[in-house]
Design a protein around this motif. Structure first.
Motif, PDB file in Angstrom:
ATOM      1  N   ASP A 241      85.442 -11.345  25.639  1.00 32.94           N
ATOM      2  CA  ASP A 241      86.139 -10.119  26.039  1.00 32.94           C
ATOM      3  C   ASP A 241      86.494 -10.079  27.530  1.00 32.94           C
ATOM      4  O   ASP A 241      87.196  -9.158  27.964  1.00 32.94           O
ATOM      5  CB  ASP A 241      85.270  -8.892  25.722  1.00 32.94           C
ATOM      6  CG  ASP A 241      84.971  -8.757  24.249  1.00 32.94           C
ATOM      7  OD1 ASP A 241      85.904  -8.932  23.437  1.00 32.94           O
ATOM      8  OD2 ASP A 241      83.799  -8.481  23.911  1.00 32.94           O
TER       9      ASP A 241
ATOM     10  N   VAL B  83      82.755  -2.299  24.168  1.00 30.88           N
ATOM     11  CA  VAL B  83      84.197  -2.238  23.952  1.00 30.88           C
ATOM     12  C   VAL B  83      84.469  -1.480  22.660  1.00 30.88           C
ATOM     13  O   VAL B  83      83.618  -1.405  21.772  1.00 30.88           O
ATOM     14  CB  VAL B  83      84.846  -3.642  23.882  1.00 30.88           C
ATOM     15  CG1 VAL B  83      84.709  -4.368  25.220  1.00 30.88           C
ATOM     16  CG2 VAL B  83      84.276  -4.481  22.755  1.00 30.88           C
TER      17      VAL B  83
ATOM     18  N   GLU C 118      87.136  -1.476  19.521  1.00 29.23           N
ATOM     19  CA  GLU C 118      88.129  -2.304  18.846  1.00 29.23           C
ATOM     20  C   GLU C 118      88.820  -1.495  17.753  1.00 29.23           C
ATOM     21  O   GLU C 118      88.173  -0.725  17.049  1.00 29.23           O
ATOM     22  CB  GLU C 118      87.477  -3.495  18.147  1.00 29.23           C
ATOM     23  CG  GLU C 118      87.098  -4.631  19.023  1.00 29.23           C
ATOM     24  CD  GLU C 118      86.561  -5.807  18.208  1.00 29.23           C
ATOM     25  OE1 GLU C 118      86.738  -6.928  18.684  1.00 29.23           O
ATOM     26  OE2 GLU C 118      85.978  -5.607  17.124  1.00 29.23           O
TER      27      GLU C 118
ATOM     28  N   VAL D 241      90.704  -5.181  21.216  1.00 28.85           N
ATOM     29  CA  VAL D 241      89.955  -4.367  22.172  1.00 28.85           C
ATOM     30  C   VAL D 241      90.929  -3.390  22.827  1.00 28.85           C
ATOM     31  O   VAL D 241      91.925  -3.809  23.430  1.00 28.85           O
ATOM     32  CB  VAL D 241      89.259  -5.244  23.235  1.00 28.85           C
ATOM     33  CG1 VAL D 241      88.639  -4.374  24.331  1.00 28.85           C
ATOM     34  CG2 VAL D 241      88.186  -6.115  22.582  1.00 28.85           C
TER      35      VAL D 241
ATOM     36  N   CYS E 233      87.014   0.249  26.968  1.00 32.21           N
ATOM     37  CA  CYS E 233      85.754  -0.321  27.448  1.00 32.21           C
ATOM     38  C   CYS E 233      85.014   0.697  28.300  1.00 32.21           C
ATOM     39  O   CYS E 233      85.567   1.708  28.732  1.00 32.21           O
ATOM     40  CB  CYS E 233      86.010  -1.586  28.269  1.00 32.21           C
ATOM     41  SG  CYS E 233      86.870  -1.305  29.837  1.00 32.21           S
TER      42      CYS E 233
END
Length: 159
Positions: A18, A52, A54, A59, A62
């Motif tokens: 990520d 995060v 999704e 993604v 955050c």
């Protein structure tokens, strides 16, 4: 704009895969002067502090949780990809970060923010930022806005 009826956001701990996405998401906010930038190296070192959100494997948001003291953590780098704001995903991220604070037995969570109403909606209260010397001496001393900070401090105490 995405619609909430079709979205199912999943919050999970961030991992090394990520880092690139986190970097670009945070950089977009940093370029607007509303979030401190984070280098890829710093993100790699701090990846275990990030969660995060999704949607369909992408993604789209955050946030991180950083310990400032034995009884205080800070929500940092909370952001969403354009088109996904206002859909409740940010609140899911905050709730996941609160869960992590509870797991660490840390009773107080703070943030410095421009999105005061968002945090108030999530149970935070506006407080005087000077009550957080841990924050001032670890991060604020390096911030370009140090002497003219316009962010608002918010705090939530959890049981």
């Amino acid at each position: 704009m995405k619609t909430t009826s079709k979205l199912e956001a999943v919050c999970r701990r961030a991992n090394e895969d990520d880092i690139e996405t986190l970097f670009h998401l945070i950089q977009g906010y940093a370029q607007k002067g509303i979030m401190l930038p984070r280098s890829k190296e710093v993100l790699a070192r701090q990846i275990d502090t990030f969660v995060v959100a999704e949607v369909e494997g992408e993604v789209v948001g955050c946030g991180s949780l950083t310990r400032l003291g034995p009884d205080l953590v800070e929500i940092r780098s909370l952001g969403m990809t354009e088109g996904y704001k206002g859909l409740g995903i940010g609140s899911k991220l905050v709730n996941r970060l609160i869960e992590l604070a509870k797991e660490q037995a840390v009773p107080k969570i703070m943030a410095l923010t421009y999105a005061v109403s968002f945090f108030e909606k999530n149970g935070f209260a506006v407080v005087d930022k000077e009550i957080f010397p841990e924050k001032v001496w670890t991060d604020c001393v390096h911030c370009p806005k140090q002497h003219a900070c316009d962010e608002i401090a918010v705090l939530k105490t959890i049981g």
